[in-house]
Design a protein around this motif. Sequence first.
Motif, PDB file in Angstrom:
ATOM      1  N   CYS A  27      55.220  49.608  35.953  1.00 45.23           N
ATOM      2  CA  CYS A  27      54.565  49.299  37.233  1.00 45.23           C
ATOM      3  C   CYS A  27      53.326  48.435  37.003  1.00 45.23           C
ATOM      4  N   MET A  28      52.689  48.592  35.849  1.00 40.15           N
ATOM      5  CA  MET A  28      51.512  47.771  35.550  1.00 40.15           C
ATOM      6  C   MET A  28      51.935  46.340  35.239  1.00 40.15           C
ATOM      7  N   HIS A  29      53.094  46.178  34.610  1.00 37.61           N
ATOM      8  CA  HIS A  29      53.549  44.816  34.332  1.00 37.61           C
ATOM      9  C   HIS A  29      53.888  44.063  35.613  1.00 37.61           C
ATOM     10  N   GLU A  30      54.405  44.781  36.588  1.00 42.24           N
ATOM     11  CA  GLU A  30      54.630  44.146  37.896  1.00 42.24           C
ATOM     12  C   GLU A  30      53.305  43.669  38.473  1.00 42.24           C
ATOM     13  N   LEU A  31      52.303  44.530  38.343  1.00 40.05           N
ATOM     14  CA  LEU A  31      50.980  44.171  38.850  1.00 40.05           C
ATOM     15  C   LEU A  31      50.441  42.923  38.133  1.00 40.05           C
ATOM     16  N   PHE A  32      50.641  42.839  36.819  1.00 43.91           N
ATOM     17  CA  PHE A  32      50.145  41.681  36.062  1.00 43.91           C
ATOM     18  C   PHE A  32      50.799  40.386  36.547  1.00 43.91           C
ATOM     19  N   ARG A  33      52.125  40.445  36.811  1.00 42.33           N
ATOM     20  CA  ARG A  33      52.807  39.238  37.283  1.00 42.33           C
ATOM     21  C   ARG A  33      52.212  38.804  38.614  1.00 42.33           C
ATOM     22  N   LEU A  34      51.964  39.791  39.478  1.00 41.59           N
ATOM     23  CA  LEU A  34      51.372  39.491  40.779  1.00 41.59           C
ATOM     24  C   LEU A  34      49.966  38.913  40.591  1.00 41.59           C
ATOM     25  N   MET A  35      49.213  39.495  39.681  1.00 39.10           N
ATOM     26  CA  MET A  35      47.852  38.997  39.426  1.00 39.10           C
ATOM     27  C   MET A  35      47.865  37.546  38.977  1.00 39.10           C
ATOM     28  N   GLU A  36      48.822  37.198  38.121  1.00 41.81           N
ATOM     29  CA  GLU A  36      48.886  35.813  37.636  1.00 41.81           C
ATOM     30  C   GLU A  36      49.096  34.840  38.793  1.00 41.81           C
ATOM     31  N   ARG A  37      49.956  35.244  39.738  1.00 45.81           N
ATOM     32  CA  ARG A  37      50.210  34.352  40.874  1.00 45.81           C
ATOM     33  C   ARG A  37      48.996  34.273  41.787  1.00 45.81           C
ATOM     34  N   VAL A  38      48.408  35.448  42.070  1.00 42.60           N
ATOM     35  CA  VAL A  38      47.289  35.521  43.001  1.00 42.60           C
ATOM     36  C   VAL A  38      46.049  34.820  42.451  1.00 42.60           C
ATOM     37  N   LYS A  55      39.544  49.008  38.063  1.00 47.55           N
ATOM     38  CA  LYS A  55      39.410  47.994  39.111  1.00 47.55           C
ATOM     39  C   LYS A  55      38.541  46.820  38.647  1.00 47.55           C
ATOM     40  N   GLU A  56      37.488  47.155  37.930  1.00 47.89           N
ATOM     41  CA  GLU A  56      36.612  46.073  37.465  1.00 47.89           C
ATOM     42  C   GLU A  56      37.319  45.205  36.419  1.00 47.89           C
ATOM     43  N   LEU A  57      38.136  45.830  35.580  1.00 46.05           N
ATOM     44  CA  LEU A  57      38.904  45.055  34.597  1.00 46.05           C
ATOM     45  C   LEU A  57      39.843  44.083  35.306  1.00 46.05           C
ATOM     46  N   VAL A  58      40.461  44.553  36.391  1.00 53.19           N
ATOM     47  CA  VAL A  58      41.374  43.700  37.149  1.00 53.19           C
ATOM     48  C   VAL A  58      40.611  42.523  37.761  1.00 53.19           C
ATOM     49  N   ALA A  59      39.436  42.808  38.305  1.00 57.68           N
ATOM     50  CA  ALA A  59      38.635  41.745  38.918  1.00 57.68           C
ATOM     51  C   ALA A  59      38.289  40.679  37.872  1.00 57.68           C
ATOM     52  N   ARG A  60      37.870  41.121  36.703  1.00 59.66           N
ATOM     53  CA  ARG A  60      37.520  40.167  35.649  1.00 59.66           C
ATOM     54  C   ARG A  60      38.740  39.355  35.200  1.00 59.66           C
ATOM     55  N   ALA A  61      39.861  40.041  35.100  1.00 61.87           N
ATOM     56  CA  ALA A  61      41.076  39.340  34.684  1.00 61.87           C
ATOM     57  C   ALA A  61      41.447  38.276  35.720  1.00 61.87           C
ATOM     58  N   LEU A  62      41.323  38.608  37.008  1.00 61.29           N
ATOM     59  CA  LEU A  62      41.645  37.630  38.056  1.00 61.29           C
ATOM     60  C   LEU A  62      40.745  36.401  37.928  1.00 61.29           C
ATOM     61  N   HIS A  63      39.486  36.649  37.643  1.00 61.08           N
ATOM     62  CA  HIS A  63      38.558  35.516  37.461  1.00 61.08           C
ATOM     63  C   HIS A  63      38.974  34.688  36.238  1.00 61.08           C
ATOM     64  N   ASP A  64      39.236  35.376  35.140  1.00 61.27           N
ATOM     65  CA  ASP A  64      39.589  34.662  33.897  1.00 61.27           C
ATOM     66  C   ASP A  64      40.880  33.865  34.030  1.00 61.27           C
ATOM     67  N   LEU A  65      41.773  34.328  34.894  1.00 59.12           N
ATOM     68  CA  LEU A  65      43.051  33.644  35.067  1.00 59.12           C
ATOM     69  C   LEU A  65      42.965  32.507  36.084  1.00 59.12           C
ATOM     70  N   SER A  66      41.844  32.417  36.779  1.00 58.55           N
ATOM     71  CA  SER A  66      41.752  31.449  37.874  1.00 58.55           C
ATOM     72  C   SER A  66      41.190  30.121  37.377  1.00 58.55           C
ATOM     73  N   ASN A  67      41.239  29.116  38.252  1.00 50.43           N
ATOM     74  CA  ASN A  67      40.656  27.838  37.840  1.00 50.43           C
ATOM     75  C   ASN A  67      39.138  27.845  37.976  1.00 50.43           C
ATOM     76  N   ARG A  68      38.582  29.017  38.289  1.00 53.75           N
ATOM     77  CA  ARG A  68      37.125  29.181  38.310  1.00 53.75           C
ATOM     78  C   ARG A  68      36.624  29.816  37.020  1.00 53.75           C
ATOM     79  N   ALA A  69      37.525  30.004  36.066  1.00 58.88           N
ATOM     80  CA  ALA A  69      37.188  30.774  34.852  1.00 58.88           C
ATOM     81  C   ALA A  69      35.942  30.246  34.138  1.00 58.88           C
ATOM     82  N   SER A  70      35.732  28.937  34.217  1.00 57.08           N
ATOM     83  CA  SER A  70      34.550  28.404  33.527  1.00 57.08           C
ATOM     84  C   SER A  70      33.293  28.570  34.379  1.00 57.08           C
TER      85      SER A  70
END
Length: 320
Positions: A27-38, A55-70
């Motif tokens: 179920c976490m891997h499903e979440l990761f795939r969704l996170m990559e898209r989002v 939750k905070e780890l997820v927030a950081r990961a979303l930032h790191d995966l985004s085009n705002r990462a820098s």
Amino acid sequence: MPRTRDILERPARRPDDFHGILTGAPCMHELFRLMERVARSNASVLIRGETGTGKELVARALHDLSNRASGPFRAINCATLTPELLASELFGHVRGAFTGAVRDRKGLFALADQGTIFLDEVAELPLDLQARLLRVLQEQTFVPVGGTDSVKVDVRLLSATHRSLRDEVERGRFREDLMYRIRVVPLYLPRLSERRDDVALLAWHFIEQLSRKGPRPIRGIERAAMDALLSYAWPGNIRELRNVIEYATVVGEGDILQLADLTPELRGEPPPGHHDDHRGDSERKRILQALLEAGGNRSEAAKLLGISRTTLWRRLNEQP
Ligand SMILES: Nc1ncnc2c1ncn2[C@@H]1O[C@H](COP(=O)(O)OP(=O)(O)OP(=O)(O)O)[C@@H](O)[C@H]1O
Ligand SMILES: [Mg+2]
């Protein structure tokens, strides 16, 4: 000493690591795939999950995966500040806005320009700040406390809560229009008890991590101790699991982690659900037991339970 056959060695399987979020649960891997898209979009994301689920780890990961990462990532917990301080933290203030405001100060929205802002415990945001937040989201501008000119920003908003915002809206504590704005994409982070395999995987991970740094290298777990870990309800989720393992490595001796090294609630509590009718009672017992363990030190007791010091006090006082 436990007999050899009652000792579990470290399994070969290691948890997968997705930007620091460790897991083996599908179920976490499903979440990761969704996170990559989002992550690629600019959509506001609301992360819902119990305390300690990451939750905070997820927030950081979303930032790191985004085009705002820098760009910058700025996090703030809306539950820990007074409304006045929170307003100033978020939007900044101008000199003379209130007593003590001796110079202009930038707020998080200004500091997070071109990046991401993470509002933790967003349900606790006071209503007047909700109105101001809505304005930032609608217009991408805000006015610092005591100021007159609006400032333009380009910020992506991520938020998290352990509450149901829908319930908060029904109770009149949260603006419905803001709810829709901040949860364009809702993400749900499952409880540790919903990803059972992770209990053993993460327990071993934390054992290894603590063994490397600490004075007690552990090479095995007594089967009874693992059974206790697996049958426990984990109300404090991963944070609590880490604390329990740390506690065990500190209080115990030898290279085998034993049942006797675990906190009393892990050794004694009946299986999850058993006490449903007396949830309040057993919660209170857990807290009192932890306080006893910690020699009356509230911060230590809270750490044992994987909750904050204020939550501990609130829960204790809530009980009949
Ligand atoms: N899947 C995971 N793998 C490794 N560590 C994790 C995982 N999930 C959470 N943690 C760790 O557990 C702790 C709690 O995580 P985090 O602060 O992200 O939780 P949270 O949901 O924001 O909790 P709270 O609601 O109390 O703010 C942190 O130390 C974090 O590193
Ligand atoms: Mg958090």
